[in-house]
Design a protein around this motif. Structure first.
Motif, PDB file in Angstrom:
ATOM      1  N   HIS A   2      -1.735  43.442  12.242  1.00  0.00           N
ATOM      2  CA  HIS A   2      -2.358  43.702  10.963  1.00  0.00           C
ATOM      3  C   HIS A   2      -3.309  42.565  10.634  1.00  0.00           C
ATOM      4  O   HIS A   2      -2.980  41.379  10.775  1.00  0.00           O
ATOM      5  CB  HIS A   2      -1.297  43.822   9.871  1.00  0.00           C
ATOM      6  CG  HIS A   2      -0.289  44.902  10.140  1.00  0.00           C
ATOM      7  ND1 HIS A   2      -0.628  46.237  10.172  1.00  0.00           N
ATOM      8  CD2 HIS A   2       1.043  44.834  10.404  1.00  0.00           C
ATOM      9  CE1 HIS A   2       0.469  46.943  10.430  1.00  0.00           C
ATOM     10  NE2 HIS A   2       1.484  46.125  10.569  1.00  0.00           N
ATOM     11  N   GLY A   3      -4.500  42.909  10.171  1.00  0.00           N
ATOM     12  CA  GLY A   3      -5.456  41.902   9.767  1.00  0.00           C
ATOM     13  C   GLY A   3      -5.058  41.251   8.462  1.00  0.00           C
ATOM     14  O   GLY A   3      -4.275  41.809   7.681  1.00  0.00           O
ATOM     15  N   ALA A   4      -5.604  40.062   8.225  1.00  0.00           N
ATOM     16  CA  ALA A   4      -5.285  39.337   6.995  1.00  0.00           C
ATOM     17  C   ALA A   4      -5.718  40.129   5.774  1.00  0.00           C
ATOM     18  O   ALA A   4      -5.028  40.144   4.750  1.00  0.00           O
ATOM     19  CB  ALA A   4      -5.949  37.961   7.017  1.00  0.00           C
ATOM     20  N   HIS A   5      -6.875  40.829   5.885  1.00  0.00           N
ATOM     21  CA  HIS A   5      -7.364  41.620   4.755  1.00  0.00           C
ATOM     22  C   HIS A   5      -6.405  42.762   4.436  1.00  0.00           C
ATOM     23  O   HIS A   5      -6.082  43.005   3.262  1.00  0.00           O
ATOM     24  CB  HIS A   5      -8.758  42.163   5.079  1.00  0.00           C
ATOM     25  CG  HIS A   5      -9.287  43.087   4.010  1.00  0.00           C
ATOM     26  ND1 HIS A   5      -9.741  42.631   2.789  1.00  0.00           N
ATOM     27  CD2 HIS A   5      -9.406  44.448   3.977  1.00  0.00           C
ATOM     28  CE1 HIS A   5     -10.122  43.653   2.052  1.00  0.00           C
ATOM     29  NE2 HIS A   5      -9.934  44.769   2.756  1.00  0.00           N
ATOM     30  N   ASP A   6      -5.930  43.463   5.473  1.00  0.00           N
ATOM     31  CA  ASP A   6      -4.998  44.583   5.258  1.00  0.00           C
ATOM     32  C   ASP A   6      -3.682  44.084   4.666  1.00  0.00           C
ATOM     33  O   ASP A   6      -3.093  44.729   3.781  1.00  0.00           O
ATOM     34  CB  ASP A   6      -4.726  45.299   6.580  1.00  0.00           C
ATOM     35  CG  ASP A   6      -5.963  45.993   7.125  1.00  0.00           C
ATOM     36  OD1 ASP A   6      -6.835  46.365   6.312  1.00  0.00           O
ATOM     37  OD2 ASP A   6      -6.059  46.147   8.359  1.00  0.00           O
ATOM     38  N   LEU A   7      -3.211  42.943   5.146  1.00  0.00           N
ATOM     39  CA  LEU A   7      -1.962  42.375   4.625  1.00  0.00           C
ATOM     40  C   LEU A   7      -2.101  42.005   3.159  1.00  0.00           C
ATOM     41  O   LEU A   7      -1.239  42.347   2.329  1.00  0.00           O
ATOM     42  CB  LEU A   7      -1.587  41.142   5.448  1.00  0.00           C
ATOM     43  CG  LEU A   7      -0.306  40.416   5.056  1.00  0.00           C
ATOM     44  CD1 LEU A   7       0.906  41.312   5.256  1.00  0.00           C
ATOM     45  CD2 LEU A   7      -0.134  39.124   5.851  1.00  0.00           C
TER      46      LEU A   7
END
Length: 701
Positions: A2-7
């Motif tokens: 998971h990308g930092a933005h999605d998290l």
């Protein structure tokens, strides 16, 4: 990955929606857990609302919530605390969980679910919610004996839940159910628990004490969470759930004596991730599935509420709590919660259950969470109603039973746990284990044995199967008879400790109460052995043979107990007459109701030991009980103490009726446990006078 933005997006969405819903539920004075579940429903994929969180990210974060939640529960559990709650809460929890597992299994099979799904259904309705009850008790300011009993039951239930989860994991991942696999699963579980606890007790408490001595809160927090995750990972490596490892980690930290410090530090972190866990629960709710299985939801809700009220009340009363406390405990524990979600999610992750189990568990939990505060508020009046409706012989038995068990608990340990008692307990366990092994072994090998009998004897398949089952029943009978006989022998030994036998040649005036106590203890022992045996063997039995046998035994013992309580009522009436005569004789010499009247009743106690410790209490003019009838005062319902007799000048009343009106100067002979009698004294004592405020002229002076 998971990308930092999605998290960040998932966390922001979940926490913001959860904040709004929990504030709303707090304003409505409803449990905040329901607010989290509603938030999960809103951000979940099943409602047409443009606020959908990434399910994978939320599920991953919710695992951390489970670990920290179980770690916190472990912090509340320690060997010291388990010994402190004593046998009362432990035996109540065993009776309740066994009955509920069986009810859940039977109900699941009635809906056509597989055996494994039905076992999971029984397990998830067996455990009450620590989170919900703690919140409700805090809001309603419940303290005292009721809170101690309920918390004790919850501690033992949590331990049972951990064992159930480990057992379900072993069964679900095995190659199938067989006697060997089951024994191997239990053996591995026992070895893992013993090994981890033994090694952990040598290492973990020392580490925590050393870290706390540094006086750096952040270091203590990091070390505690690190140990929590490490032991959870170790449990997973051995094939058990991370929840089991986290719980054991908390228990080991609790043995350091620094659990309060660790709990205080970890609480904010736990609350954040626990909120995400409950939100993830809500995200799993599919309204379509709930609509499809609404009948099962209603059925399981009814079973949870009624089953827990009856089983907890029965277990609590039989283990020495009064009618009021027992009924209140039963109504307080009538719900399921966080452990149900964890067990249901375990079944999903192991692919042992269909996807319908989880939404059903959540729906039943949501409904029972709503009803819990109402049941707790109504438990007091309900307990009073039950006490009033009991037949007279049972009221007499209830009043004296607690004092008998109190005498048993206060007896020297070498008498209650002597070699003979330990031997009988061992025989009971051996009989029960052999009976369970015989039933499970016969069930699993029935096909092979039937085929062999069919070949060698030349019988038809159905006749051979009936012959094998009949043989198993014949083999099981000695174990059943052994359980009943050993239970009777063990009950007799324990009853003789509470109400000692008289020497030969002397009249045994405690025979009637001892007979009732023997039968009651026998009922407890049969229930304690029979309920777990039925819960273990029901998945391998056809129909309801096991429960019918246990209910039949309890029915026979119940009839005998009723007859004995009737005889006890007559014994108490005769004893009450002796008490009023003793009080009347004492009143001619010294003022009754003072400490000088105690010797008269001590003689009565020697003559009639089954009446407990009758205590005299004089009613003063200012007592709030003056002018009220015993029914209006509700002394037995509120405190558990009962009035055996009343001395009133030239008039004496033995075993007064509910309509008896109390008058100034009455001397009441109270019976019950020490705590019950002290509580009754508090209700009968005059109210303290309000301080007189000085007038204006006095102030000027």
């Amino acid at each position: 990955m998971h990308g930092a933005h999605d998290l960040l997006k998932a966390i922001a969405l979940v926490m913001c929606v959860a904040a709004v819903t929990t504030v709303l539920f707090q304003r409505l004075r409803q449990p905040v857990v329901l607010g989290y579940i509603l938030a999960g429903l809103i951000v979940g994929p099943y409602l047409p609302i443009p606020l959908v969180a990434d399910t994978g990210i939320v599920q991953t974060l919710s695992e951390l919530g489970v670990i920290l939640l179980m770690f916190s529960l472990g912090l509340e559990f320690s060997l010291r605390k388990l010994f402190a709650v004593g046998p009362t809460a432990g035996l109540t929890a065993v009776i309740q969980c066994s009955i509920m597992v069986w009810l859940g299994f039977v109900l699941g099979r009635a809906f056509g679910w597989t055996s494994l799904e039905s076992i999971f259904a029984g397990a998830l309705i067996a455990i009450s919610s620590t989170t919900i009850i703690a919140k409700a008790f805090d809001e309603q300011k419940i303290r005292g004996r009721l809170r101690e009993l309920v918390v004790g039951v919850l501690i033992v239930e949590d331990l049972i839940a951990i064992l159930l989860m480990a057992l379900l994991t072993g069964i679900s991942t095995g190659s199938g159910l067989s006697a060997g696999d089951l024994a191997l699963t239990l053996g591995k579980l026992a070895a893992f628990l013993v090994g981890l606890v033994a090694v952990g007790l040598l290492i973990v408490p020392r580490i925590i004490r050393a870290v706390v001595k540094l006086n750096r809160p952040e270091t203590t927090l990091v070390a505690s969470v690190g140990l929590c995750f490490a032991i959870a990972l170790l449990a997973q490596a051995f094939g058990y759930s991370v929840a089991l490892g986290a719980f054991l980690a908390g228990s080991l930290v609790a043995e350091s004596g620094e659990e309060k410090e660790v709990e205080h530090l970890i609480q904010p972190v736990r609350d954040v991730f626990a909120a995400i866990f409950f939100v993830s629960v809500g995200m799993m709710i599919d309204p379509a599935i709930i609509g499809r299985y609404w009948v099962a939801i209603v059925a399981f809700t009814v079973v949870v509420i009624l089953g827990k009220i009856v089983s907890v009340t029965l277990g609590a009363f039989l283990t020495g709590n009064g009618t009021r406390t027992s009924v209140q405990a039963g109504m307080s524990l009538a719900q399921i919660g966080e452990f149900s979600f964890i067990i249901a999610s375990l079944g999903l992750s192991l692919k042992a259950t269909g996807d319908f189990i989880y939404p059903i568990a959540v729906a039943v939990s949501a409904i029972t969470t709503l009803t819990t505060p109402m049941f707790i508020r109504a438990s007091g009046p309900a307990a009073n109603w039950v006490d009033r409706k009991l037949p007279k012989p049972l009221q007499t038995f209830v009043a004296l039973y607690g004092s008998w068990l109190e005498q048993l608990r206060e007896a020297p340990r070498k008498q209650t746990l002597g070699s003979s008692v330990r031997r009988n307990i061992g025989l009971l366990l051996v009989d029960a284990a052999l009976l369970v092994g015989l039933v499970i072994g016969t069930s699993l090998a029935l096909g092979k044995i039937t085929h062999r009998v069919e070949e060698q004897v030349g019988l038809s398949e159905s006749l051979a199967e009936k012959l094998v089952i009949a043989g198993a029943v014949i083999l099981a009978l000695p174990f059943l008879v052994g359980i009943v006989r050993v239970a009777r022998r063990l009950a007799g030994e324990l009853a003789a400790v509470a109400l000692p036998l008289r020497a030969e040649g002397k009249t045994d005036l405690a025979a009637a109460p001892r007979r009732v106590l023997v039968l009651t203890l026998q009922v407890i022992i049969v229930l304690l052995v029979g309920a777990p045996v039925v819960a273990f063997t029901q998945p391998f039995l056809r129909g309801y043979t096991g429960p019918l046998i246990v209910l039949g035994l309890l029915g026979v013992l119940g009839v005998a107990l009723w007859r004995s309580t009737t005889n006890l009522h007559g014994h108490v009436r005769a004893g009450a007459q002796v008490i009023v005569e003793a009080l009347a004789a004492q009143s001619h010499a010294k003022a009754p109701g003072t400490e000088h009247s105690a010797p008269a009743l001590e003689k009565v106690q020697v003559l009639l030991p089954g009446l407990g410790t009758p205590t005299p209490v004089r009613l003063e003019e200012a007592s709030p009980a003056v002018g009220k009838s015993l029914a209006e005062l509700n002394l037995r319902g509120l405190t558990g103490a009962t009035v055996l007799a009343i001395h009133r000048g030239g008039e004496n009343v033995s075993v007064p009726t509910a309509g008896e009106v109390l008058k100034p100067g009455d001397v009441l002979a109270l019976a019950g446990t020490h705590d019950a009698v002290e509580a009754a004294k508090g209700l009968l004592a005059p109210l303290p006078e309000a301080p007189v405020m000085p007038g204006p002229s006095e102030n000027l002076a």
